[in-house]
Design a protein around this motif. Structure first.
Motif, PDB file in Angstrom:
ATOM      1  N   PRO A 200      25.797  37.271  48.430  1.00  0.00           N
ATOM      2  CA  PRO A 200      27.229  37.087  48.717  1.00  0.00           C
ATOM      3  C   PRO A 200      28.140  38.148  48.103  1.00  0.00           C
ATOM      4  CG  PRO A 200      26.466  35.468  47.137  1.00  0.00           C
ATOM      5  CD  PRO A 200      25.246  36.147  47.646  1.00  0.00           C
ATOM      6  N   THR A 201      27.602  39.019  47.258  1.00  0.00           N
ATOM      7  CA  THR A 201      28.443  40.042  46.625  1.00  0.00           C
ATOM      8  C   THR A 201      28.145  41.453  47.146  1.00  0.00           C
ATOM      9  OG1 THR A 201      26.868  40.226  44.785  1.00  0.00           O
ATOM     10  CG2 THR A 201      28.714  38.683  44.515  1.00  0.00           C
ATOM     11  N   ASP A 202      27.455  41.564  48.279  1.00  0.00           N
ATOM     12  CA  ASP A 202      27.043  42.878  48.785  1.00  0.00           C
ATOM     13  C   ASP A 202      28.200  43.787  49.177  1.00  0.00           C
ATOM     14  OD1 ASP A 202      24.357  42.362  48.489  1.00  0.00           O
ATOM     15  OD2 ASP A 202      24.038  41.788  50.587  1.00  0.00           O
ATOM     16  N   GLN A 203      29.128  43.263  49.986  1.00  0.00           N
ATOM     17  CA  GLN A 203      30.155  44.107  50.586  1.00  0.00           C
ATOM     18  C   GLN A 203      31.554  43.530  50.389  1.00  0.00           C
ATOM     19  OE1 GLN A 203      29.508  47.044  52.088  1.00  0.00           O
ATOM     20  NE2 GLN A 203      27.289  46.813  51.828  1.00  0.00           N
ATOM     21  N   PRO A 204      32.534  44.356  50.010  1.00  0.00           N
ATOM     22  CA  PRO A 204      33.917  43.870  49.912  1.00  0.00           C
ATOM     23  C   PRO A 204      34.503  43.622  51.296  1.00  0.00           C
ATOM     24  CG  PRO A 204      33.842  46.235  49.557  1.00  0.00           C
ATOM     25  CD  PRO A 204      32.415  45.775  49.633  1.00  0.00           C
ATOM     26  N   ILE A 205      35.223  42.526  51.441  1.00  0.00           N
ATOM     27  CA  ILE A 205      35.883  42.240  52.726  1.00  0.00           C
ATOM     28  C   ILE A 205      37.387  41.998  52.555  1.00  0.00           C
ATOM     29  CG2 ILE A 205      33.791  41.317  53.794  1.00  0.00           C
ATOM     30  CD1 ILE A 205      34.945  38.495  53.367  1.00  0.00           C
TER      31      ILE A 205
ATOM     32  N   VAL B 291      29.228  34.239  51.384  1.00  0.00           N
ATOM     33  CA  VAL B 291      30.534  34.722  50.920  1.00  0.00           C
ATOM     34  C   VAL B 291      30.763  34.321  49.471  1.00  0.00           C
ATOM     35  CG1 VAL B 291      33.034  34.487  51.241  1.00  0.00           C
ATOM     36  CG2 VAL B 291      31.549  34.680  53.237  1.00  0.00           C
ATOM     37  N   ALA B 292      31.438  35.211  48.732  1.00  0.00           N
ATOM     38  CA  ALA B 292      31.803  34.917  47.343  1.00  0.00           C
ATOM     39  C   ALA B 292      33.279  35.209  47.131  1.00  0.00           C
ATOM     40  CB  ALA B 292      30.961  35.740  46.379  1.00  0.00           C
ATOM     41  N   VAL B 293      33.911  34.399  46.279  1.00  0.00           N
ATOM     42  CA  VAL B 293      35.297  34.593  45.864  1.00  0.00           C
ATOM     43  C   VAL B 293      35.279  34.871  44.369  1.00  0.00           C
ATOM     44  CG1 VAL B 293      37.595  33.563  45.660  1.00  0.00           C
ATOM     45  CG2 VAL B 293      36.169  33.063  47.664  1.00  0.00           C
ATOM     46  N   ALA B 294      35.751  36.057  43.987  1.00  0.00           N
ATOM     47  CA  ALA B 294      35.732  36.477  42.582  1.00  0.00           C
ATOM     48  C   ALA B 294      34.320  36.378  42.001  1.00  0.00           C
ATOM     49  CB  ALA B 294      36.716  35.646  41.762  1.00  0.00           C
ATOM     50  N   GLY B 295      33.323  36.728  42.806  1.00  0.00           N
ATOM     51  CA  GLY B 295      31.945  36.761  42.330  1.00  0.00           C
ATOM     52  C   GLY B 295      31.204  35.448  42.372  1.00  0.00           C
TER      53      GLY B 295
ATOM     54  N   ALA C 115      45.438  34.713  44.773  1.00  0.00           N
ATOM     55  CA  ALA C 115      45.927  36.089  44.717  1.00  0.00           C
ATOM     56  C   ALA C 115      45.090  36.905  43.738  1.00  0.00           C
ATOM     57  CB  ALA C 115      47.396  36.104  44.323  1.00  0.00           C
ATOM     58  N   GLY C 116      44.688  38.083  44.186  1.00  0.00           N
ATOM     59  CA  GLY C 116      43.935  38.996  43.326  1.00  0.00           C
ATOM     60  C   GLY C 116      42.437  38.773  43.310  1.00  0.00           C
ATOM     61  N   ALA C 117      41.951  37.716  43.943  1.00  0.00           N
ATOM     62  CA  ALA C 117      40.514  37.429  43.934  1.00  0.00           C
ATOM     63  C   ALA C 117      39.775  38.381  44.870  1.00  0.00           C
ATOM     64  CB  ALA C 117      40.257  35.990  44.352  1.00  0.00           C
ATOM     65  N   ALA C 118      38.723  39.011  44.365  1.00  0.00           N
ATOM     66  CA  ALA C 118      37.909  39.901  45.195  1.00  0.00           C
ATOM     67  C   ALA C 118      37.028  39.066  46.123  1.00  0.00           C
ATOM     68  CB  ALA C 118      37.050  40.791  44.308  1.00  0.00           C
ATOM     69  N   LEU C 119      37.050  39.392  47.390  1.00  0.00           N
ATOM     70  CA  LEU C 119      36.273  38.666  48.387  1.00  0.00           C
ATOM     71  C   LEU C 119      35.122  39.553  48.855  1.00  0.00           C
ATOM     72  CD1 LEU C 119      39.276  37.336  50.490  1.00  0.00           C
ATOM     73  CD2 LEU C 119      38.232  36.310  48.461  1.00  0.00           C
ATOM     74  N   THR C 120      33.919  39.024  48.821  1.00  0.00           N
ATOM     75  CA  THR C 120      32.738  39.791  49.195  1.00  0.00           C
ATOM     76  C   THR C 120      31.857  38.971  50.122  1.00  0.00           C
ATOM     77  OG1 THR C 120      31.617  39.042  47.181  1.00  0.00           O
ATOM     78  CG2 THR C 120      32.725  41.191  47.086  1.00  0.00           C
ATOM     79  N   ALA C 121      30.934  39.640  50.804  1.00  0.00           N
ATOM     80  CA  ALA C 121      30.048  38.938  51.732  1.00  0.00           C
ATOM     81  C   ALA C 121      28.725  39.672  51.868  1.00  0.00           C
ATOM     82  CB  ALA C 121      30.707  38.814  53.106  1.00  0.00           C
ATOM     83  N   GLY C 122      27.706  38.919  52.236  1.00  0.00           N
ATOM     84  CA  GLY C 122      26.403  39.470  52.566  1.00  0.00           C
ATOM     85  C   GLY C 122      25.991  38.909  53.915  1.00  0.00           C
TER      86      GLY C 122
END
Length: 208
Positions: free
Chosen positions: A96-101, A138-142, A165-172
């Motif tokens: 879930p932390t592979d790519q920033p979205i 998917v991950a929110v703030a890791g 707000a400010g949370a990094a969103l990532t997906a695999g």
């Protein structure tokens, strides 16, 4: 209007295809010998020849049937690129932390899947419009979350609640490429095929 068929080109043939990304760059040679270069396309476009993946008469018959159902160049379909079909490196399962979205703002619910190549200012961000259904994490703030839905026909991720707000969103994810046949004719000689002559089956990416 031509439709896009949410079906996948025969995988056994796709995995033997030859091809890759193409870009369009204008190069102007100046009188001084220096060059001026300008990129005409913001995104690369991929081409393949799937004929290299045909290993049997049964595979060839499957491709012909697939071609007929797509009406040649008329309708698009999914293609699995052996070289590049996952958010993670080859041999590694998507996480879930592979790519920033994107980054949460406390209001926005919908984000698009993408894959980033390289780092820094020169990094290229490729839109991913055809994820494999059920493969998206998917991950929110890791921290992995299941409070989302992903449309496998568009690559859009919709959260149940807006990420803070400010949370990094990532997906695999795993993904296919939207393509079409780049010919309205398949020229097959069975005598030559039996002797090792491979028919040409050109495919070209359809841009989102």
């Amino acid at each position: 209007m031509p439709a896009f068929h949410e079906v996948t080109f025969p995988l056994d043939v796709a995995l033997g295809a030859s091809g890759g990304p193409e870009r369009r760059t204008d190069v102007v040679l100046l009188g001084s010998g220096r060059e001026e270069r300008n990129a005409r396309w913001a995104h690369s476009r991929r081409r393949w020849d799937a004929g290299y993946g045909v290993r049997s008469l049964a595979s060839l018959q499957a491709v012909v049937a697939f071609f007929e159902e797509r009406r040649g160049r008329l309708h698009g379909f999914r293609f699995r690129d052996r070289l590049d079909h996952a958010s993670a490196p080859a041999g590694v399962a998507p996480s879930p932390t592979d790519q920033p979205i994107g980054t949460g703002d406390g209001e926005r619910l919908v984000f698009a899947l993408a894959k980033t190549y390289g780092q820094g200012d020169s990094a290229y961000v490729r839109p991913v419009a055809k994820p494999v259904a059920g493969s998206v994490r998917v991950a929110v703030a890791g921290i992995e979350t299941t409070a989302f839905a992903c449309d496998a026909t568009t690559g859009l991720v919709t959260f149940d609640m807006a990420p803070p707000a400010g949370a990094a969103l990532t997906a695999g994810f795993l993904f296919d490429v939207p393509v079409r046949f780049d010919t309205d004719r398949l020229d097959v000689n069975l005598t030559s095929f039996a002797a090792g002559d491979i028919p040409s089956i050109p495919l070209i990416e359809i841009r989102p």
